[in-house]
Enzyme design. Structure first.
Site, PDB file in Angstrom:
ATOM      1  N   PHE A 187     -15.983 -37.371  71.883  1.00 23.27           N
ATOM      2  CA  PHE A 187     -16.035 -35.956  72.227  1.00 23.27           C
ATOM      3  C   PHE A 187     -14.678 -35.268  72.136  1.00 23.27           C
ATOM      4  CE2 PHE A 187     -19.603 -38.002  74.328  1.00 23.27           C
ATOM      5  CZ  PHE A 187     -20.647 -37.163  74.006  1.00 23.27           C
ATOM      6  N   GLU A 216     -21.571 -23.343  94.872  1.00 27.22           N
ATOM      7  CA  GLU A 216     -21.881 -24.650  94.290  1.00 27.22           C
ATOM      8  C   GLU A 216     -21.948 -25.718  95.383  1.00 27.22           C
ATOM      9  OE1 GLU A 216     -19.468 -25.644  90.968  1.00 27.22           O
ATOM     10  OE2 GLU A 216     -19.971 -23.801  89.885  1.00 27.22           O
ATOM     11  N   GLU A 258     -17.683 -25.369  96.161  1.00 33.21           N
ATOM     12  CA  GLU A 258     -16.792 -24.251  95.919  1.00 33.21           C
ATOM     13  C   GLU A 258     -17.634 -23.002  95.690  1.00 33.21           C
ATOM     14  OE1 GLU A 258     -14.564 -25.222  92.454  1.00 33.21           O
ATOM     15  OE2 GLU A 258     -16.278 -25.107  91.106  1.00 33.21           O
TER      16      GLU A 258
END
Length: 666
Positions: free
Chosen positions: A348, A275, A288
């Site tokens: 959320f 990533e 990472e």
């Protein structure tokens, strides 16, 4: 090749692995906790073994219990999925000690890359560009504040063993660094059994782009291109796509090369993901390496045609890679939307309960379009508070980004979920957002475009009129049916009125409905006429309509005075009245909402982790009052205004329901 694989996981990823193993002729074993005894992955597997109570630390991440299941099953290989034990060195070593293959990398690579502190050191030594930060162990909040100040705000506070957005916080001030360190460490300890924390510079206006790699045990390694994962909320990915609309060929090649070099530097084998954070000038920095299958792997599979799970199994069985770098070809564009059990209208917050209706869109693959839905739930099943809130991963493919995007819009409209809060409306709204459609993304997209939270999509005027016309035509059909059932009329169609008033989204439209073969012409008061063609009948929850020649899918629930209609991110209460009913409705007073300003209510089902104030204490606006954990994420509830705590109604460790009173204020 293996004869039997145990899947050390649950939910949609367990179902995903079972599907490929079945295709390869390999028997499968599911493991399950008490909360998952009737779960979909248990039903799909050839065998299933109970491993303990619902909490993950007593079941799915208990190495002794999982190893007992491995021995009892006689499995000769284990696929860990993602999360849980997928990046646990001790688990890989325990399997190796019993001559059971781990369908993943070796223990050395897991230790080197799974630990985010160690991985950044290795990446720097390998010449990979890394984000400035402090890779040493951080002892306490004072250390966190000091180090953050030295790096320079904003900073990212991250769990070394973290993943999935857990144990991650962005801090813009010293106070946020102190608070974020405590929350990240607590989440990391709960989710991963490892509370080590590191801090790095937070790159502003970043894009999150990752490279998929495949490596075998003979030293061969290739990459399969990139995925863009910039649409995130609380560092948790929500929408992903492949390829990225931002990268050019040179940047793509450079990132792929570095990803392969890093994998080879640690002797990596299996599927893995490197990533990167990419800034506005296409400078990229190693973030990472995930030494496991990623949640978003389906978009890579859709554009490459490569089954990543099959490749992982073959590599673990000792086979060399069947592909070289020059063999990797990509075709078209793929988008993934993560369907979560969380209520977008309540910031959320997680939602649990029974799925009273769960009807995904039909899966298919054609030359011009594909729809895929990876899921681990079923209609009638329950969403538990103990695990990740993901319900499904809806994926679409098209020959280009616009085609994939339009396919996703249609698929989201056709997805039916009832019984719990879910983020389908939000996903639809993002798909129609001009900035997303243009590919202008950063990891701050949701925070920037929805700073006050999500309250539903605002549909354009022409869409509202089409919905109003469709609702009028459908309501007339429903009225005819009601008349027939009641037996109160002989010529039902003639006696049902043609004049109606449709009210929705704060608008009111007076219309005349003229029936015709297969639908109706709906005339508005301003003279505009909309042509509605549909075979919808009362009771159907999806209305597939052709409105003015364009296909429209409406998610429909019938009520006495009209419909509840969901379309393109808008959840609409649609009233269909006679003209006289509309006159009377206009005279009705609005019902006032109950006053809860003196109460702190629990916004989601969860566990009280900590109480930060006492009875009689004065609190300031924004001050933390209580921390509630739900689905392995900690949520800090804060004071909305200055007040005095009159009563605390709960204790640390209590399990709370939605809207249960936590505190009262004077």
């Amino acid at each position: 090749m293996f004869g039997k694989i145990l899947i050390a996981n649950r939910g949609e990823i367990a179902c995903r692995v079972i599907a490929t193993a079945r295709k390869m002729g390999i028997r499968t074993v599911a493991i399950y906790s008490d909360a998952d005894r009737v779960a979909l992955h248990v039903r799909m597997a050839d065998e299933a073994i109970r491993i303990g109570p619902a909490p993950a630390d007593q079941s799915y991440i208990s190495i002794p219990r999982v190893m007992e299941a491995v021995r009892a099953s006689g499995a000769d290989a284990v696929h860990p999925g993602y999360g849980f034990l997928s990046e646990n060195k001790a688990f890989a070593e325990a399997l190796e000690a019993e001559s059971v293959a781990f369908i993943g990398p070796g223990a050395h690579a897991i230790e080197a890359m799974g630990d985010k502190i160690a991985s950044k050191k290795i990446a720097a030594e390998a010449g990979v560009s890394t984000v400035p930060g402090y890779m040493g162990l951080i002892a306490n909040e004072d250390d966190a504040a000091r180090i953050s100040g030295e790096i320079g705000y904003p900073v990212m506070i991250k769990a070394s063993a973290g993943g999935g957005g857990k144990g991650m916080r962005v801090a813009w001030t010293e106070a946020e660094a102190r608070e974020g360190f405590g929350s990240s460490r607590s989440e990391a300890r709960s989710s991963f059994g490892d509370d080590r924390i590191f801090i790095e510079k937070f790159v502003t206006s970043p894009r999150h782009i990752e490279i998929q790699v495949l490596a075998d045990g003979q030293g061969n390694c290739i990459h399969l291109g990139e995925r863009e994962c910039s649409i995130q909320r609380r560092n948790q990915k929500v929408i992903e796509e492949a390829p990225s609309p931002f990268l050019d060929g040179a940047t793509r090649a450079a990132m792929g090369g570095e990803a392969v070099s890093l994998a080879q530097a640690v002797g990596y084998r299996s599927a893995g993901t490197v990533e990167f954070i990419v800034d506005a000038e296409r400078n990229f920095y190693f973030l990472e390496m995930n030494t496991r299958l990623q949640v978003e792997h389906p978009v890579t599979e859709l554009v490459t045609g490569i089954d990543l799970v099959e490749e992982m199994i073959r590599i673990a069985a000792g086979e060399p890679l069947r592909l070289r770098q020059e063999d990797v070809k990509t075709s078209g564009w793929a988008i993934e939307s993560r369907l979560y059990a969380e209520d977008p209208y309540r910031n959320f917050l997680p939602s649990i309960g029974r799925l009273t209706r769960y009807r995904p869109p039909r899966e298919f693959a054609r030359e011009d379009k594909a729809v895929r839905n990876d899921t681990g739930v079923f209609e009638g099943g329950e969403i538990s508070m103990f695990y990740d809130p993901m319900i499904a991963k809806l994926c679409t493919w098209g020959p280009d980004r616009q085609a994939a995007l339009e396919a996703m819009r249609e698929a989201l409209d056709a997805f039916e979920v009832e019984g719990i809060g879910h983020n389908l409306p939000f996903l639809s709204a993002v798909m129609d957002h001009p900035r997303f459609a243009a590919g202008e993304l950063t990891t701050a997209f949701i925070a920037e475009e929805y700073p006050e939270g999500f309250s539903g999509a605002e549909l354009p005027e022409d869409t509202l009129r089409r919905i109003a016309a469709s609702a009028a035509a459908m309501f007339r059909v429903a009225e005819i049916r009601r008349a027939r059932i009641s037996g109160r009329m002989d010529n039902h169609e003639r006696r049902v009125g043609a004049s109606w008033v449709v009210a929705l989204a704060g608008r009111s439209f007076a219309v005349e409905v003229e029936p015709r073969e297969g639908g109706a012409k709906v005339r508005f008061a301003d003279g505009a006429v909309h042509d509605v063609v549909s075979d919808w009948t009362p009771g159907q929850t999806l209305a597939r309509i052709e409105a003015d020649g364009d296909a429209v899918t409406l998610n429909v629930r019938t009520c006495a005075t009209g419909f509840r209609i969901r379309h393109r991110g808008a959840d609409l209460d649609v009233k269909v009245w006679t003209p006289r009913q509309a006159e009377l409705a206009a005279l009705m007073p609005e019902r006032a909402a109950p006053d809860t300003s003196r109460l702190l209510l629990c916004p989601m089902p969860g566990l009280v982790v900590a109480l930060h104030v006492e009875e009689g204490q004065e609190v300031e606006e924004g001050q933390p009052l209580c921390t509630v954990e739900a689905m392995k994420m900690e949520n800090i509830l804060r004071a909305e205004r200055k007040a005095r705590v009159a009563a605390v109604k709960v204790s640390s460790g209590d399990s709370l329901a939605v809207d249960e009173i936590i505190m009262e204020f004077e």
